[in-house]
Design a protein around this motif. Structure first.
Motif, PDB file in Angstrom:
ATOM      1  N   PHE A 126      -4.070  16.114  -0.290  1.00  0.00           N
ATOM      2  CA  PHE A 126      -5.080  17.175  -0.381  1.00  0.00           C
ATOM      3  C   PHE A 126      -5.920  17.227   0.892  1.00  0.00           C
ATOM      4  CE2 PHE A 126      -9.327  18.684  -1.279  1.00  0.00           C
ATOM      5  CZ  PHE A 126      -9.117  19.828  -2.032  1.00  0.00           C
ATOM      6  N   PHE A 127      -6.450  16.088   1.294  1.00  0.00           N
ATOM      7  CA  PHE A 127      -7.345  16.076   2.456  1.00  0.00           C
ATOM      8  C   PHE A 127      -6.578  16.262   3.769  1.00  0.00           C
ATOM      9  CE2 PHE A 127      -9.911  13.809  -0.762  1.00  0.00           C
ATOM     10  CZ  PHE A 127     -11.001  14.673  -0.775  1.00  0.00           C
TER      11      PHE A 127
ATOM     12  N   ASP B 150      -6.255  20.067   3.857  1.00  0.00           N
ATOM     13  CA  ASP B 150      -7.531  20.795   3.887  1.00  0.00           C
ATOM     14  C   ASP B 150      -7.992  20.868   5.338  1.00  0.00           C
ATOM     15  OD1 ASP B 150      -9.952  21.972   3.327  1.00  0.00           O
ATOM     16  OD2 ASP B 150     -10.904  20.121   2.623  1.00  0.00           O
TER      17      ASP B 150
ATOM     18  N   ASP C 217     -13.276  22.024   4.086  1.00  0.00           N
ATOM     19  CA  ASP C 217     -14.301  22.602   3.207  1.00  0.00           C
ATOM     20  C   ASP C 217     -14.186  22.092   1.774  1.00  0.00           C
ATOM     21  OD1 ASP C 217     -11.967  23.869   2.505  1.00  0.00           O
ATOM     22  OD2 ASP C 217     -12.811  25.893   2.463  1.00  0.00           O
TER      23      ASP C 217
ATOM     24  N   ALA D 153     -11.652  22.398  -0.243  1.00  0.00           N
ATOM     25  CA  ALA D 153     -10.839  23.262  -1.104  1.00  0.00           C
ATOM     26  C   ALA D 153      -9.576  23.665  -0.355  1.00  0.00           C
ATOM     27  CB  ALA D 153     -11.624  24.498  -1.526  1.00  0.00           C
ATOM     28  N   LEU D 154      -8.489  23.823  -1.100  1.00  0.00           N
ATOM     29  CA  LEU D 154      -7.239  24.296  -0.507  1.00  0.00           C
ATOM     30  C   LEU D 154      -7.122  25.797  -0.733  1.00  0.00           C
ATOM     31  CD1 LEU D 154      -4.574  21.574  -1.457  1.00  0.00           C
ATOM     32  CD2 LEU D 154      -5.788  21.868   0.700  1.00  0.00           C
ATOM     33  N   ARG D 155      -7.192  26.569   0.373  1.00  0.00           N
ATOM     34  CA  ARG D 155      -6.998  28.021   0.288  1.00  0.00           C
ATOM     35  C   ARG D 155      -5.512  28.313   0.099  1.00  0.00           C
ATOM     36  NH1 ARG D 155     -11.841  28.470  -0.982  1.00  0.00           N
ATOM     37  NH2 ARG D 155     -13.303  27.537   0.491  1.00  0.00           N
TER      38      ARG D 155
ATOM     39  N   GLU E 253      -3.341  27.204   2.965  1.00  0.00           N
ATOM     40  CA  GLU E 253      -3.207  25.751   3.045  1.00  0.00           C
ATOM     41  C   GLU E 253      -2.279  25.231   1.946  1.00  0.00           C
ATOM     42  OE1 GLU E 253      -7.607  24.635   4.925  1.00  0.00           O
ATOM     43  OE2 GLU E 253      -7.389  24.934   2.766  1.00  0.00           O
TER      44      GLU E 253
ATOM     45  N   GLY F  43      -9.999  29.077  -3.610  1.00  0.00           N
ATOM     46  CA  GLY F  43      -9.568  27.737  -3.209  1.00  0.00           C
ATOM     47  C   GLY F  43      -9.588  26.751  -4.361  1.00  0.00           C
TER      48      GLY F  43
ATOM     49  N   SER G 229     -10.343  23.008  -5.616  1.00  0.00           N
ATOM     50  CA  SER G 229     -10.999  21.747  -5.284  1.00  0.00           C
ATOM     51  C   SER G 229     -10.027  20.602  -5.541  1.00  0.00           C
ATOM     52  CB  SER G 229     -12.253  21.574  -6.147  1.00  0.00           C
ATOM     53  OG  SER G 229     -11.861  21.385  -7.502  1.00  0.00           O
TER      54      SER G 229
END
Length: 519
Positions: free
Chosen positions: A199-200, A203, A207, A209-211, A214, A243, A245
């Motif tokens: 995830f990170f 990202d 921010d 959150a994954l748009r 992404e 996005g 979380s």
């Protein structure tokens, strides 16, 4: 038939087949032959074998003259796996390792130079200072296919575990999971830690959150985005910009693992999970055993949401994942899911809400194992309409009876929705009486319109964590239990009577033996 054509019939094969091959792009090869004259018979079998073993259709779009998306995604994953130093290019050493793995033969330095020269002449960005880029790698495979060397690309794909549908073959995945119907499957801590790191990593803007772009990048090495269709599409909470979380991201994975664990593991592998596939998932304890132990060890709970039409079921699901309250009623067709993380004061659990349309209840309960994967059920009614309550009460009795008959009893809660409206005259008395008669909690009043949920979702998880409580007991269920108690008591008396008789007989035999001995 080549032997039937001579100078009197000068029509060429190309004249006949060209229009047909233009119309039907899936035709890969056209060849003339004659069985009578033994002309090109081996070639027929060669191309037939080639079409089966190395088909063009999964790899290449003949009309667009490009690699197909699924092929590109698979080759991208292979490129990343071979790019050991993660610098975005295959060095000479990495290229050689790739060649050895796929074809069991090393590349000579001059051959590596030649490969890169061919790519660079056609595609400048295909090679950089570090080596062959992803663009160049894809170009090479497109070139192989255009030149009819499909076996090269297929050899690469199969060495990395792909089948003819360009998905991982079964031997790359965990075996089918043997489990009881009331067991579920969850991700292990190893898999969850991996997903948090992923995830990170993706990202990019940091921010939290994954748009959509992404998320598309994250799944760009999978055959497709697994969450683009139901039941996963829009099943988790998103922010105002769409996005996900980290909790929303993990919730989607929890739902996918619950519904289709092998598919979930397959997608974990696509995005880079390198551990033993079987180490990514765990089997939970049987819910029947949880009831005996009076606690559950699960991290993901599934709640079935029952209720009549227009009771407010969909509004509860929408509110759970932050969707706005809809002003107009829309009837639900088919199962709908919503999944989110519920914080119980430090401990986090994933809760899956599954809406069961009223029209689907009868069909659902026609299966013996219908309630096996239901950890808890809620029964929603419109507290301003008496007919809504009566139907919800009927559904509660039907479901509870099915659970008693099959051994899949579960905690149940009654939810009095639309608490912002004036309740019908005897609503509180009626619902309270039924909950007391069935031995479950009093109805929970909520208003999704006002955002007042009376800690509904925490209460659902708390009830699921204590699977021996809040289980409704119907009149038929009580009668059945009394009958079993009577039968067991009778059997106990028979057993005790038989034991006494055996002891008496043994004592008599001892007495008789002593008497005979004394005489």
């Amino acid at each position: 038939m080549l032997d039937k054509r001579d100078e009197q019939y000068p029509v060429s094969l190309e004249q006949v087949m060209s229009p047909i091959m233009q119309q039907f792009r899936e035709i890969e090869t056209c060849i003339e032959c004659s069985a009578f004259r033994h002309i090109q018979i081996p070639e027929v079998f060669y191309y037939a074998q080639k079409a089966v073993l190395h088909p063009t259709a999964p790899l290449f779009d003949q009309e667009a003259q490009t690699l197909k998306p699924r092929c590109v995604r698979a080759l991208k994953r292979i490129f990343i796996l071979c790019d050991l130093d993660r610098d975005g290019a295959l060095s000479d050493a990495e290229l050689n390792d790739f060649q050895v793995k796929c074809f069991n033969a090393p590349l000579q330095p001059s051959e590596i130079v030649g490969v890169k020269r061919v790519v660079q002449e056609k595609l400048q960005e295909g090679v950089n200072e570090q080596g062959l880029t992803l663009t160049g790698f894809l170009f090479l495979h497109a070139l192989f296919i255009e030149k009819g060397r499909l076996e090269t690309t297929w050899t690469v794909l199969r060495k990395f575990g792909y089948n003819n549908e360009i998905r991982l073959s079964e031997d790359q995945l965990p075996p089918p999971i043997k489990r009881h119907p009331d067991q579920s499957v969850e991700l292990t801590n190893d898999a969850l830690d991996f997903l948090r790191r992923i995830f990170f990593t993706f990202d990019i803007d940091g921010d939290g959150a994954l748009r959509s772009n992404e998320l598309d990048d994250l799944f760009s090495t999978a055959p497709e985005n697994p969450w683009s269709d139901a039941p996963y599409k829009d099943a988790a909470e998103k922010d105002a910009l769409g996005g996900l979380s980290v909790d929303g991201f993990l919730s989607e994975w929890a739902l996918m693992t619950l519904l289709d664990p092998i598919y979930s593991v397959e997608n974990l592998i696509y995005i880079g999970y390198a551990g033993d596939p079987s180490s990514a998932i765990r089997l939970t304890r049987r819910r029947r055993l949880d009831r005996k132990k009076q606690q559950s060890d699960r991290n993901v709970y599934q709640c079935f949401v029952f209720g009549p039409k227009e009771a407010g079921k969909s509004a509860i699901l929408n509110s759970f994942i932050g969707r706005p309250f809809p002003e107009e009623y829309q009837s639900t067709t088919g199962d709908q899911y919503a999944v989110n993380v519920v914080d119980l004061g430090g401990a986090k659990k994933s809760l899956v809400l599954r809406e069961i349309p009223e029209d689907e209840v009868k069909k659902l309960l026609s299966s013996k194992d219908a309630l096996a994967d239901c950890d808890i059920a809620i029964f929603v009614h419109d507290s301003s309409h008496e007919a809504s309550w009566k139907r919800a009460a009927d559904l509660l009795v039907d479901v509870a009876s099915h659970g008693e008959a099959t051994g899949y009893e579960m905690p149940c809660l009654i939810v009095a929705a639309k608490d912002d409206l004036e309740p019908y005259l005897t609503e509180i008395q009626d619902s309270t009486r039924v909950s007391q008669d069935l031995g479950i909690e009093a109805p929970i009043p909520i208003s999704t319109k006002l955002g007042d949920f009376s800690n509904l979702f925490r209460r659902i998880v708390n009830a699921a964590e204590h699977p021996h409580l809040s289980i409704p007991e119907t009149e038929a269920g009580r009668s059945r239990k009394q009958y079993h108690r009577l039968v067991n008591r009778s059997l106990m008396f028979v057993s005790v009577g038989a034991a006494v008789a055996v002891v008496g007989l043994a004592a008599y035999r001892v007495y008789a033996a002593r008497k005979n001995a004394s005489s």
